[in-house]
Design an enzyme around this catalytic site. Structure first.
Site, PDB file in Angstrom:
ATOM      1  N   CYS B  10      24.860   3.878 -32.957  1.00 36.21           N
ATOM      2  CA  CYS B  10      25.879   2.839 -33.052  1.00 36.21           C
ATOM      3  C   CYS B  10      25.239   1.486 -32.756  1.00 36.21           C
ATOM      4  O   CYS B  10      24.076   1.398 -32.380  1.00 36.21           O
ATOM      5  CB  CYS B  10      27.025   3.118 -32.080  1.00 36.21           C
ATOM      6  SG  CYS B  10      26.513   3.279 -30.385  1.00 36.21           S
ATOM      7  N   CYS B  13      23.525   1.011 -29.391  1.00 39.34           N
ATOM      8  CA  CYS B  13      22.254   1.694 -29.196  1.00 39.34           C
ATOM      9  C   CYS B  13      21.130   0.901 -29.843  1.00 39.34           C
ATOM     10  O   CYS B  13      20.021   0.816 -29.309  1.00 39.34           O
ATOM     11  CB  CYS B  13      22.303   3.090 -29.807  1.00 39.34           C
ATOM     12  SG  CYS B  13      23.846   3.943 -29.514  1.00 39.34           S
TER      13      CYS B  13
END
Lengths: 359, 77
Positions: B10, B13
């Site tokens: 995502c 991250c």
């Protein structure tokens, strides 16, 4: 690797600059900004009317005029509310973490565990990107499957930001109603899934994988340090959700100025039984966050839409999201996904019907 | 040192991975950044919320994006 869309969640990014000295510079100044916030908030409505009447030269009662007033009143209002609410919520969330929640819920079987999980779901920060690691961590460390689901339903359904914004916009009764129904849906959804004994519907690798819990020694945070995290949270979250919010306010403004009350009552009023299932059907595939939904909710209720119908619509939009369901497919077999979506949908329907019947 | 960044991919991250690489650049040392996106591997390391970061096998942070300066101080510690 493709990016997983995740508009509803944002964890505060820590400030890039090193630790700056002093209480006031580290977020303490917010305590002074608060009275100013209330002062400005108080004058928003007359200001919006002044813009409509004096700058746009529109009649306040005309269609366009009331749409314009709605827009110029709601935009700063929702933005200010969102800022304050996110600030408070991120500040409080520096005190809770998924690790702590899991420790509380481990080995807690039975209805009490479901209830506790539903309550904890309100405040714990949750992001659909984290759904899988969280799910595995919970189940592997002895949180019963049904209790885990109570938490998984509650965390997105009873959104802490939506809750406080409902309080700010409609008062405590509606906010409490929203929290209580969300907790009730999560409680029963988890209870049903627990009773069905669906452990066999987990993907096999989940059962085989080993989970080695680790603890992180984190430095104790100071009060101003926590405030600092909260300010970052505001920047991060408000920066991310404002397009949803503006779209919601624009939709709300159109409803407010142009949709005749008689038509709305005929379609979304109390006496119409089919509007609850229709609202859920439309809401389920839609995916927005709470900040975008609230201006629409406000406009609909103002025009005489039934509370149960509007609440069902809002919950359907913000609770079950296609991205989260797709992510959970990695750990759940289709049968359990279907039960999960089905139970939550039924819960939302019951809430809608119940409120339309008793209020 | 080995810096591991855990996350399914995502936006957060990716931000953490970027910060980790910036930290390595700032430190000027010979450190390696590895991205781990396998869920089973995350479970084995006891990760509950993403993004998470480990230095030399020790989990240092999870559920938030920490700054490159913070990662830098983890490298020096």
């Amino acid at each position: 690797m493709s990016e997983i869309p995740c508009p509803t969640c944002a964890s505060p990014t820590q400030p890039e600059t090193g630790p700056s000295p002093g209480f006031w510079r580290k977020g303490g100044w917010l305590l002074l900004a608060l009275p100013l916030w209330f002062l400005v908030y108080h004058f928003l409505e007359p200001f919006a009317e002044w813009i409509t009447a004096s700058i746009f030269k529109l009649g306040l009662k005309s269609h366009l005029g009331s749409s314009v007033t709605f827009f110029f009143y709601d935009t700063p209002k929702v933005l200010m509310l969102l800022t304050l609410v996110v600030l408070v919520v991120t500040f409080l969330q520096t005190f809770v973490s998924p690790e702590r929640t899991r420790a509380i819920l481990a080995k807690r079987a039975g209805a009490w565990g479901n209830f506790l999980a539903s309550l904890l779901g309100i405040i714990t920060p949750f992001c659909s990107c984290s759904a899988v690691p969280l799910f595995i961590g919970f189940v592997k460390m002895g949180v019963p499957l049904g209790v885990t689901f109570s938490y998984l339903v509650s965390a997105p359904t009873v959104n802490e930001v939506a809750l406080l914004m409902l309080f700010g916009m409609f008062g405590w009764k509606i906010a409490l109603l929203y929290a209580a129904t969300g907790v009730a849906i999560s409680f029963f959804a988890g209870l049903v899934i627990g009773k069905l004994g669906m452990e066999s519907s987990l993907e096999p690798w989940v059962l085989e994988v080993t989970f080695n819990p680790q603890t992180i020694e984190e430095a104790k945070q100071s009060f101003s340090g926590r405030l600092d995290v909260a300010v970052q949270g505001v920047r991060d979250i408000v920066g991310k959700v404002w397009p949803y919010m503006l779209a919601g306010i624009a939709a709300g403004a159109v409803i407010h100025g142009y949709i005749p009350e008689s038509l709305l009552v005929k379609v979304m009023g109390k006496g119409v039984w089919w509007n609850v299932p229709l609202a859920v059907l439309i809401g389920l595939p839609l995916y927005s966050n709470a900040a975008g939904m609230l201006p629409i909710v406000q406009a609909l209720i103002g025009k005489g839409a039934a509370l149960g119908t509007v609440l069902a619509f809002m919950m359907a939009v913000i609770s079950l999201s296609p991205p989260e369901t797709i992510i959970l497919r990695k750990v759940l077999k289709p049968r359990l996904i279907a039960v999960f979506v089905g139970v939550v949908t039924i819960g939302i329907l019951v809430v809608g019907f119940l409120f339309n019947a008793i209020l | 040192m080995l810096i591991e960044v855990f996350g399914p991919g995502c936006a957060k991250c990716q931000t953490l991975e970027k910060h980790a690489k910036e930290a390595v650049e700032k430190s000027g040392g010979n450190h390696q950044v590895v991205k781990v996106s396998d869920y089973a591997a995350m479970a084995a390391r006891g990760i509950l919320s993403t993004p998470a970061l480990a230095v030399d096998g020790h989990l240092k942070s999870q559920g938030k994006v920490i700054s490159s300066d913070e990662i830098l101080s983890l490298l020096k510690a």
